[in-house]
Motif scaffolding. Structure first.
Motif, PDB file in Angstrom:
ATOM      1  N   VAL A 113       0.863  -1.176   0.000  1.00 29.59           N
ATOM      2  CA  VAL A 113       0.000   0.000   0.000  1.00 29.59           C
ATOM      3  C   VAL A 113       0.899   1.225   0.000  1.00 29.59           C
ATOM      4  CG1 VAL A 113      -1.845   1.221   1.221  1.00 29.59           C
ATOM      5  CG2 VAL A 113      -1.688  -1.275   1.394  1.00 29.59           C
ATOM      6  N   SER A 114       0.580   2.188  -0.870  1.00 28.34           N
ATOM      7  CA  SER A 114       1.366   3.420  -0.881  1.00 28.34           C
ATOM      8  C   SER A 114       0.445   4.617  -1.035  1.00 28.34           C
ATOM      9  CB  SER A 114       2.424   3.398  -1.993  1.00 28.34           C
ATOM     10  OG  SER A 114       1.825   3.181  -3.240  1.00 28.34           O
ATOM     11  N   LEU A 115       0.818   5.680  -0.357  1.00 28.49           N
ATOM     12  CA  LEU A 115       0.057   6.920  -0.398  1.00 28.49           C
ATOM     13  C   LEU A 115       0.293   7.618  -1.731  1.00 28.49           C
ATOM     14  CD1 LEU A 115      -1.757   8.794   1.323  1.00 28.49           C
ATOM     15  CD2 LEU A 115       0.329   9.934   2.082  1.00 28.49           C
ATOM     16  N   GLN A 116      -0.773   8.056  -2.367  1.00 24.21           N
ATOM     17  CA  GLN A 116      -0.688   8.834  -3.594  1.00 24.21           C
ATOM     18  C   GLN A 116      -0.533  10.307  -3.219  1.00 24.21           C
ATOM     19  OE1 GLN A 116      -0.017   6.513  -5.688  1.00 24.21           O
ATOM     20  NE2 GLN A 116      -1.560   6.942  -7.218  1.00 24.21           N
ATOM     21  N   PRO A 117       0.089  11.098  -4.084  1.00 23.81           N
ATOM     22  CA  PRO A 117       0.179  12.538  -3.801  1.00 23.81           C
ATOM     23  C   PRO A 117      -1.221  13.147  -3.738  1.00 23.81           C
ATOM     24  CG  PRO A 117       1.632  11.910  -5.616  1.00 23.81           C
ATOM     25  CD  PRO A 117       0.772  10.732  -5.318  1.00 23.81           C
ATOM     26  N   LEU A 118      -1.457  13.940  -2.715  1.00 21.22           N
ATOM     27  CA  LEU A 118      -2.733  14.625  -2.548  1.00 21.22           C
ATOM     28  C   LEU A 118      -2.552  16.112  -2.794  1.00 21.22           C
ATOM     29  CD1 LEU A 118      -4.012  13.010   0.774  1.00 21.22           C
ATOM     30  CD2 LEU A 118      -4.911  12.618  -1.528  1.00 21.22           C
ATOM     31  N   PRO A 119      -3.579  16.766  -3.329  1.00 19.27           N
ATOM     32  CA  PRO A 119      -3.507  18.226  -3.413  1.00 19.27           C
ATOM     33  C   PRO A 119      -3.312  18.796  -2.005  1.00 19.27           C
ATOM     34  CG  PRO A 119      -5.416  17.394  -4.620  1.00 19.27           C
ATOM     35  CD  PRO A 119      -4.840  16.240  -3.851  1.00 19.27           C
ATOM     36  N   GLU A 120      -2.607  19.899  -1.903  1.00 18.38           N
ATOM     37  CA  GLU A 120      -2.290  20.486  -0.593  1.00 18.38           C
ATOM     38  C   GLU A 120      -3.516  20.696   0.292  1.00 18.38           C
ATOM     39  OE1 GLU A 120      -0.790  21.765   2.823  1.00 18.38           O
ATOM     40  OE2 GLU A 120       0.250  20.647   1.254  1.00 18.38           O
ATOM     41  N   PRO A 121      -4.651  21.174  -0.224  1.00 16.60           N
ATOM     42  CA  PRO A 121      -5.806  21.347   0.674  1.00 16.60           C
ATOM     43  C   PRO A 121      -6.255  20.025   1.316  1.00 16.60           C
ATOM     44  CG  PRO A 121      -6.146  22.597  -1.330  1.00 16.60           C
ATOM     45  CD  PRO A 121      -4.918  21.744  -1.556  1.00 16.60           C
ATOM     46  N   LEU A 122      -6.199  18.913   0.573  1.00 10.85           N
ATOM     47  CA  LEU A 122      -6.590  17.624   1.149  1.00 10.85           C
ATOM     48  C   LEU A 122      -5.534  17.120   2.134  1.00 10.85           C
ATOM     49  CD1 LEU A 122      -8.164  15.757  -1.908  1.00 10.85           C
ATOM     50  CD2 LEU A 122      -9.276  17.226  -0.201  1.00 10.85           C
ATOM     51  N   SER A 123      -4.269  17.350   1.829  1.00  5.59           N
ATOM     52  CA  SER A 123      -3.202  16.985   2.772  1.00  5.59           C
ATOM     53  C   SER A 123      -3.353  17.762   4.075  1.00  5.59           C
ATOM     54  CB  SER A 123      -1.824  17.273   2.168  1.00  5.59           C
ATOM     55  OG  SER A 123      -1.544  16.400   1.129  1.00  5.59           O
ATOM     56  N   ARG A 124      -3.705  19.026   3.947  1.00  2.71           N
ATOM     57  CA  ARG A 124      -3.895  19.866   5.132  1.00  2.71           C
ATOM     58  C   ARG A 124      -5.065  19.366   5.969  1.00  2.71           C
ATOM     59  NH1 ARG A 124      -3.629  24.484   2.770  1.00  2.71           N
ATOM     60  NH2 ARG A 124      -5.847  24.686   2.372  1.00  2.71           N
ATOM     61  N   ILE A 125      -6.173  18.994   5.334  1.00  4.66           N
ATOM     62  CA  ILE A 125      -7.327  18.442   6.063  1.00  4.66           C
ATOM     63  C   ILE A 125      -6.909  17.191   6.821  1.00  4.66           C
ATOM     64  CG2 ILE A 125      -9.547  17.259   5.784  1.00  4.66           C
ATOM     65  CD1 ILE A 125     -10.075  19.231   3.430  1.00  4.66           C
ATOM     66  N   LEU A 126      -6.134  16.338   6.178  1.00  4.56           N
ATOM     67  CA  LEU A 126      -5.684  15.103   6.822  1.00  4.56           C
ATOM     68  C   LEU A 126      -4.769  15.410   8.011  1.00  4.56           C
ATOM     69  CD1 LEU A 126      -5.863  12.044   6.666  1.00  4.56           C
ATOM     70  CD2 LEU A 126      -3.937  12.088   5.060  1.00  4.56           C
ATOM     71  N   ARG A 127      -3.827  16.330   7.832  1.00  7.37           N
ATOM     72  CA  ARG A 127      -2.933  16.705   8.943  1.00  7.37           C
ATOM     73  C   ARG A 127      -3.718  17.308  10.104  1.00  7.37           C
ATOM     74  NH1 ARG A 127       0.096  18.812   4.683  1.00  7.37           N
ATOM     75  NH2 ARG A 127      -0.530  20.917   5.259  1.00  7.37           N
ATOM     76  N   GLU A 128      -4.660  18.178   9.785  1.00  7.41           N
ATOM     77  CA  GLU A 128      -5.443  18.822  10.835  1.00  7.41           C
ATOM     78  C   GLU A 128      -6.374  17.836  11.534  1.00  7.41           C
ATOM     79  OE1 GLU A 128      -7.155  22.395   9.168  1.00  7.41           O
ATOM     80  OE2 GLU A 128      -5.169  23.283   8.895  1.00  7.41           O
ATOM     81  N   SER A 129      -6.881  16.860  10.809  1.00  9.82           N
ATOM     82  CA  SER A 129      -7.700  15.812  11.431  1.00  9.82           C
ATOM     83  C   SER A 129      -6.860  15.019  12.416  1.00  9.82           C
ATOM     84  CB  SER A 129      -8.276  14.868  10.371  1.00  9.82           C
ATOM     85  OG  SER A 129      -9.163  15.544   9.528  1.00  9.82           O
ATOM     86  N   ARG A 130      -5.654  14.693  12.015  1.00 13.38           N
ATOM     87  CA  ARG A 130      -4.740  13.954  12.884  1.00 13.38           C
ATOM     88  C   ARG A 130      -4.447  14.770  14.149  1.00 13.38           C
ATOM     89  NH1 ARG A 130      -1.664   9.106  13.524  1.00 13.38           N
ATOM     90  NH2 ARG A 130      -0.239   9.654  15.157  1.00 13.38           N
ATOM     91  N   GLU A 131      -4.168  16.038  13.968  1.00 15.84           N
ATOM     92  CA  GLU A 131      -3.873  16.914  15.104  1.00 15.84           C
ATOM     93  C   GLU A 131      -5.076  17.021  16.040  1.00 15.84           C
ATOM     94  OE1 GLU A 131      -1.784  18.979  17.745  1.00 15.84           O
ATOM     95  OE2 GLU A 131      -0.980  17.977  15.973  1.00 15.84           O
ATOM     96  N   TYR A 132      -6.254  17.140  15.469  1.00 20.55           N
ATOM     97  CA  TYR A 132      -7.479  17.208  16.279  1.00 20.55           C
ATOM     98  C   TYR A 132      -7.629  15.954  17.128  1.00 20.55           C
ATOM     99  CZ  TYR A 132     -12.403  17.472  17.520  1.00 20.55           C
ATOM    100  OH  TYR A 132     -13.581  17.500  18.210  1.00 20.55           O
ATOM    101  N   GLU A 133      -7.408  14.792  16.524  1.00 22.93           N
ATOM    102  CA  GLU A 133      -7.526  13.549  17.289  1.00 22.93           C
ATOM    103  C   GLU A 133      -6.452  13.455  18.369  1.00 22.93           C
ATOM    104  OE1 GLU A 133      -9.098   9.899  15.651  1.00 22.93           O
ATOM    105  OE2 GLU A 133      -9.026  10.830  13.658  1.00 22.93           O
TER     106      GLU A 133
END
Length: 140
Positions: free
Chosen positions: A105-125
């Motif tokens: 399994v490998s992560l595909q490049p995400l547009p920056e806004p989606l990467s930011r949502i993912l990072r912020e979701s992680r931080e929230y948790e």
């Protein structure tokens, strides 16, 4: 599954974004599953991983959350679920690449806004966990 109800003007309704990334609605649908979120969190730090190792990580999260030991039967269930459900769902949305033959399994490049949502979701948790919320999220 692309081209849902939110129209940000970047694509016509029902069309896929040109870069293959999921639209915002689809990305949020992916994130509404704790298992898929955690897969993506882990892949942010380990962009390519064998499915077997990923299933161990998910089993470890489950053990921490439930303060229990995850036995072989539950580990097998997790691995099968990742192989047949969660990872293919992420792959269908072009968020990960899944080599079924080699079970990589490998992560595909995400547009920056989606990467930011993912990072912020992680931080929230993480913040919820440190504040003593119900759901624990171990460090990868």
């Amino acid at each position: 599954m692309r081209g849902g109800g939110f129209d940000d003007g970047s694509t016509d309704r029902g069309e896929e974004p040109e870069d293959g990334a999921p639209d915002l609605d689809e990305f949020h649908q992916l994130l509404c599953s704790a298992s898929r979120r955690r897969i993506l969190y882990y892949l942010q730090e380990h962009p390519e991983i064998p499915l077997e190792e990923l299933s161990d990580v998910v089993a470890g999260w489950k053990a921490v959350e439930e303060n229990t030991v995850v036995g072989p039967r539950e580990r097998d269930r997790i691995r099968v679920s990742l192989h047949h459900t969660d990872v293919p769902r992420l792959a269908d949305s072009d968020v990960v690449a899944y080599d079924r033959e080699n079970r990589e399994v490998s992560l595909q490049p995400l547009p920056e806004p989606l990467s930011r949502i993912l990072r912020e979701s992680r931080e929230y948790e993480r913040e919820r966990r440190s504040a003593g919320a119900d759901e624990a999220l171990p460090e990868p």
